[in-house]
Design a protein around this motif. Sequence first.
Motif, PDB file in Angstrom:
ATOM      1  N   UNK A   1       0.841  -1.212   0.000  1.00 13.28           N
ATOM      2  CA  UNK A   1       0.000   0.000   0.000  1.00 13.28           C
ATOM      3  C   UNK A   1       0.873   1.258   0.000  1.00 13.28           C
ATOM      4  N   UNK A   2       1.951   1.231   0.766  1.00 12.29           N
ATOM      5  CA  UNK A   2       2.842   2.386   0.819  1.00 12.29           C
ATOM      6  C   UNK A   2       3.597   2.586  -0.479  1.00 12.29           C
ATOM      7  N   UNK A   3       4.076   1.478  -1.044  1.00 10.66           N
ATOM      8  CA  UNK A   3       4.835   1.564  -2.290  1.00 10.66           C
ATOM      9  C   UNK A   3       3.934   2.001  -3.445  1.00 10.66           C
ATOM     10  N   UNK A   4       2.662   1.641  -3.372  1.00  5.21           N
ATOM     11  CA  UNK A   4       1.728   1.921  -4.455  1.00  5.21           C
ATOM     12  C   UNK A   4       1.020   3.258  -4.351  1.00  5.21           C
ATOM     13  N   UNK A   5       1.278   3.988  -3.285  1.00  2.00           N
ATOM     14  CA  UNK A   5       0.636   5.297  -3.116  1.00  2.00           C
ATOM     15  C   UNK A   5       1.278   6.277  -4.097  1.00  2.00           C
TER      16      UNK A   5
END
Length: 202
Positions: A123-127
């Motif tokens: 989720x963090x990498x894809x934000x």
Amino acid sequence: MNKTKPVNGKFELIRLPYGLGALEPVISAETLRFHHGKHLLTYLNNVNAALPGSGFEGMPLEEIVQKADGALLNNAGQLLNHNMYFMQFAPVQADNFPNGPLAAAIDVEYGSFENFKQAFVKAGAGLFGSGWVWLSVDPDGKLVITQESNASNPLQHGLRPLLTMDVWEHAYYLDYQNRRPDHLSAMWQIIDWDIIEGRYNS
Ligand code: MN
């Protein structure tokens, strides 16, 4: 959750509960010095400068984040996000995991702590762009991972925030350059789960 109250009309810069070099090699002293001493200080000063005459004087930071808009909301959101971020760390621990009711809730929701960590980093990498990835509790007591853009905090959509990682480039660029996923994956070594469990149990 605990409320952050202004003192004599102003919010104060949090004192880090660890030394500037204590989170190395996950977060360098240089990153921490700029992130806490420059970036956070600027958000704090902007909030304090905007408070007089705003109608929000004397209000806890958490309520300002739920009720304000515009520049005050953006700076108050960043102040709250960073306060929660910096207070959740401890020196590197190789084998670092939650215990008790929070650990049980993570297992129920994600199957295992490993699965949870993967989902959180994804989720963090894809934000896209700048923002924050959060673990929160929803009104039904269920754990949720959310991507929050820019200065957004889960309190703004009725969630109770527990754990966060900052994915603005200023949080990791000196140490990891463009490798945001590597930074996020390394962060598990410095999470102080006693703090996160305290937030969950409160
Ligand atoms: Mn930041």
